[in-house]
Design a protein around this motif. Structure first.
Motif, short mmCIF file in Angstrom:
data_model
loop_
_atom_site.label_atom_id
_atom_site.label_comp_id
_atom_site.label_asym_id
_atom_site.label_seq_id
_atom_site.Cartn_x
_atom_site.Cartn_y
_atom_site.Cartn_z
N LEU A 246 6.96 2.60 10.79
CA LEU A 246 7.69 3.05 9.60
C LEU A 246 6.99 2.64 8.31
O LEU A 246 7.20 3.27 7.27
N LYS A 247 6.18 1.61 8.35
CA LYS A 247 5.45 1.17 7.15
C LYS A 247 4.51 2.27 6.63
O LYS A 247 4.15 2.28 5.45
N HIS A 248 4.12 3.17 7.50
CA HIS A 248 3.23 4.26 7.10
C HIS A 248 3.99 5.55 6.81
O HIS A 248 3.44 6.48 6.24
N VAL A 249 5.28 5.58 7.21
CA VAL A 249 6.04 6.84 7.14
C VAL A 249 6.92 6.91 5.90
O VAL A 249 7.08 7.97 5.30
N ILE A 250 7.51 5.78 5.49
CA ILE A 250 8.47 5.82 4.38
C ILE A 250 8.22 4.66 3.42
O ILE A 250 8.00 3.53 3.86
N TYR A 251 8.23 4.96 2.12
CA TYR A 251 8.07 3.89 1.14
C TYR A 251 9.43 3.29 0.81
O TYR A 251 10.47 3.76 1.28
N THR A 252 9.43 2.25 0.03
CA THR A 252 10.66 1.56 -0.37
C THR A 252 10.67 1.39 -1.89
O THR A 252 9.64 1.57 -2.55
N PRO A 253 11.82 1.05 -2.47
CA PRO A 253 11.86 0.78 -3.92
C PRO A 253 10.87 -0.30 -4.34
O PRO A 253 10.24 -0.19 -5.39
N THR A 254 10.73 -1.34 -3.53
CA THR A 254 9.77 -2.40 -3.85
C THR A 254 8.35 -1.86 -3.85
O THR A 254 7.55 -2.18 -4.73
N TYR A 255 8.05 -1.06 -2.86
CA TYR A 255 6.71 -0.47 -2.74
C TYR A 255 6.37 0.33 -3.99
O TYR A 255 5.30 0.17 -4.58
N HIS A 256 7.30 1.19 -4.42
CA HIS A 256 7.01 2.02 -5.59
C HIS A 256 7.01 1.20 -6.88
O HIS A 256 6.27 1.50 -7.81
N SER A 257 7.84 0.15 -6.94
CA SER A 257 7.88 -0.67 -8.14
C SER A 257 6.53 -1.32 -8.41
O SER A 257 6.15 -1.56 -9.56
N LEU A 258 5.79 -1.61 -7.35
CA LEU A 258 4.47 -2.22 -7.52
C LEU A 258 3.49 -1.25 -8.18
O LEU A 258 2.54 -1.67 -8.83
N HIS A 259 3.72 0.05 -8.01
CA HIS A 259 2.88 1.02 -8.71
C HIS A 259 3.10 0.91 -10.22
O HIS A 259 2.16 1.07 -11.00
N HIS A 260 4.33 0.64 -10.63
CA HIS A 260 4.62 0.50 -12.06
C HIS A 260 4.13 -0.84 -12.59
O HIS A 260 3.90 -0.98 -13.79
N ALA A 261 3.97 -1.82 -11.71
CA ALA A 261 3.44 -3.12 -12.12
C ALA A 261 1.92 -3.15 -12.07
O ALA A 261 1.26 -3.74 -12.92
#
Length: 631
Positions: A246-261
């Protein structure tokens, strides 16, 4: 309302940056007019053809997709449910709310694109309701084309030139939310239309398209976009431990927040697989996700303001209901009335839960200030049989604050009602070892009202004269040689207050029992609800100061009406994005401000019961010293 977008200084606006209908503001919804008219006309004629059906689908999808975003924003702002799993601890501020005000522009764009597609391919109106083969085809097109296409478009938008011209707008939102997902330029959403359209149109052209596929794909797409932009973690890390794929299939809010950081990482649409393939995955992604999703405690506030509801309609002004509406001063709007039944049912559930909940928060000089709310409305405070239950709520909130280590808890208007709990004395006497300081804040409320009165006034008319605030105002003004006409039928209570004044000033306090006694006085201080008929005894040109909750209705056009006593918070307040009832942005009721001053001064005494008149000027000067300003 507010700014439409954040502008980069000294930057010429790039082509396709602005939306074509930007100048229409809220009138932009008129663009749906032709679709609505077509559907209504067909219903009226009872002749529904393929064109009408397609128009109806577009309108229905607009409502459903907007509802998905709204549900996410509601849950995001329910701090009492998700405060421990918040990613960015800062609150959404007014400037971000203003910038994201027209977050739904992309829904209008996609509706227009859908209309143009139908005009080009009218056969799409003949799609079946369901085709299972379409699901598999759509997934293949999404994973094989849309995901990598979005990845490279997104990565391209982060190159220096395109970022400075376009993508900076999306990243200008400090705290991500579901509305942030739609906050981007016209060009970016044109590109997103391609990403969204490929799986739907591709499946249709292959011959496996269906109406249910169109609905489900768009709604799931929006759901996942909102999920990634939410500012709290919703997916438990244990799920990834049990199913590592699942780590490769679906992102999480934390995962995307790191893109903004860290904007050089985590570019994917929904699948981290593509960040893994092209080596742009942030190495902290899953450790941070584990940390946040496992968190059980949140930061302890230093100061708490214990609020309460006023009525059912005003409860819709809560930040977790309509974010944009709560960011402006409360006023009754027509769109609120259809929501009344649902709101009433929700309030019944909250009453049944009988728990104080976290309402909003802001930071002031590095200290966390929270507003908690008692799930009770104004009228309940005047029901004798409800008093014990309300006091139990307030007591529970005070004991919880004491246990957590809160420094000061300030009671809102009716939570410190004299008849209810003696202005907070009930709790202090019952729990003499409280570490948290209980504050009613009325000393500053009295100071604000008194400093509104011009220095040249020599006579005032005071209703609610024997209340906590009325007593303090009367005694203070008497010592300024102002004649105070105190409206009260109780001679005993009047004499008791009069004896508190220095002997040389007691003659300035005069008991009156009827409103007619003030027919020549142009300064009225209202501390008790005043009817329109009673207001008409005031002479023309009267100014009504007031400290009554709820405030009186301004019936007299030849008079002026003051608002409830309030102060503007210091300019260095952070994370504030909602207005306190009818107050303006950054403005709080004086009793709230009084608690803030008590905390900032570090005073160790409880401020409960009767107001110490000698402290009125002390508290006023302290408020000004800390940057709180009168309106």
């Amino acid at each position: 309302m507010g700014n439409k977008r954040i502008c980069v200084p000294n930057k010429k606006e790039a082509p396709l940056f602005s939306w074509p209908w930007e100048d229409l503001n809220n009138y932009k919804y008129l663009l749906y007019g032709p679709l609505v008219s077509k559907v209504l006309y067909s219903i009226y004629k009872e002749e529904i053809n393929n064109v009408d059906t397609w128009c109806l689908h577009i309108l229905t999808l607009f409502v459903l997709r907007a509802f998905v975003h709204q549900l996410w924003i509601i849950y995001s702002n329910m701090l009492f449910l998700n405060r421990t799993r918040r990613i960015n601890q800062q609150g959404v501020e007014f400037n971000q709310i203003d910038a994201e005000w027209h977050w739904d522009n992309f829904l209008i764009l996609q509706a227009i694109v859908a209309s143009l597609i139908y005009l080009s391919f009218p056969s799409l109106a003949n799609l079946p309701i369901w085709d299972f083969r379409g699901i598999l085809c759509c997934l293949v097109l999404h994973i094989g084309i849309s995901e990598p296409l979005y990845y490279w478009i997104h990565r391209l938008l982060h190159c220096a030139t395109l970022f400075q011209q376009y993508h900076w707008l999306h990243h200008s939102s400090k705290v991500t939310s579901s509305f942030t997902a739609g906050h981007a330029t016209f060009l970016e959403h044109l590109l997103l239309c391609i990403v969204v359209g490929i799986p739907i149109l591709g499946t249709a052209f292959i011959g496996y398209g269906s109406i249910s596929l169109m609905y489900s794909y768009l709604l799931v797409f929006d759901f996942l976009r909102c999920l990634g932009h939410s500012n709290f973690e919703v997916i438990p890390y244990k799920l990834f431990e049990d199913v590592p794929l699942l780590k490769h299939v679906i992102y999480t809010p934390t995962y995307h927040s790191l893109h903004h950081a860290d904007m050089a990482t985590n570019f994917c649409l929904f699948m981290p697989l593509y960040d893994k393939l092209w080596k742009t995955i942030n190495t902290r992604s899953w450790d941070l996700q584990n940390e946040i999703s496992s968190r059980t405690k949140s930061r302890v506030p230093d100061f708490v303001f214990l609020a309460h509801g006023v009525d059912i309609i005003s409860s819709l002004h809560a930040p977790f209901v309509l974010r944009s509406f709560s960011s402006i001063p409360f006023s009754i709007k027509p769109f609120l009335f259809p929501l009344w039944p649902f709101t009433f049912m929700t309030i019944l559930v909250m009453w049944a839960q009988s728990k104080t909940f976290l309402y909003s928060f802001y930071n002031l000089r590095g200290r966390l200030h929270q507003t908690w709310a008692v799930p009770r409305l104004g009228f309940q405070y005047f029901l004798p049989f409800a008093a014990e239950g309300i006091n139990n709520h307030i007591e529970d909130a005070i004991l919880t604050a004491d246990k957590l280590g809160v420094k000061v808890i300030s009671l809102a208007a009716l939570n410190k009602n004299e008849a209810l709990n003696g202005g907070g004395t009930l709790f202090v006497n019952k729990h003499p070892n409280l570490k948290v300081r209980v504050v009613h804040g009325n000393t500053l409320t009295a100071a604000v009202i008194l400093h509104e009165i011009p220095q040249n006034v020599d006579e005032v008319f005071l209703t609610g004269a024997t209340s906590k605030l009325g007593r303090a105002i009367a005694l203070y003004l008497a010592q300024r040689n102002v004649k105070v006409l105190m409206l009260t039928p109780s001679t005993e209570r009047f004499i008791k207050i009069q004896k508190e004044a220095p002997l040389d000033y007691q003659h300035n306090l005069v008991q009156v029992t009827k409103y007619q006694a003030a027919k020549h006085c142009k300064t009225w201080i209202i501390g008790k609800w005043t009817t329109p008929r009673e207001q008409y005894y005031a002479p023309s040109g009267t100014h009504f100061h007031q400290f009554v909750v709820p405030p009186i209705i301004p019936f007299r056009r030849d008079c002026t009406y003051g608002k409830l006593a309030a102060m503007k918070l210091p300019d260095d307040v952070e994370g504030l994005g909602s207005c306190e009832y009818t107050m303006g942005r950054g403005v709080v009721h004086a009793c709230h401000a009084g608690g803030v001053v008590h905390f900032l001064e570090g005073w160790k005494h409880h401020e409960v019961g009767a107001i110490n008149v000698d402290q009125i000027d002390v508290v006023w000067k302290a408020a000004l010293k800390h940057g709180l300003n009168p309106l």
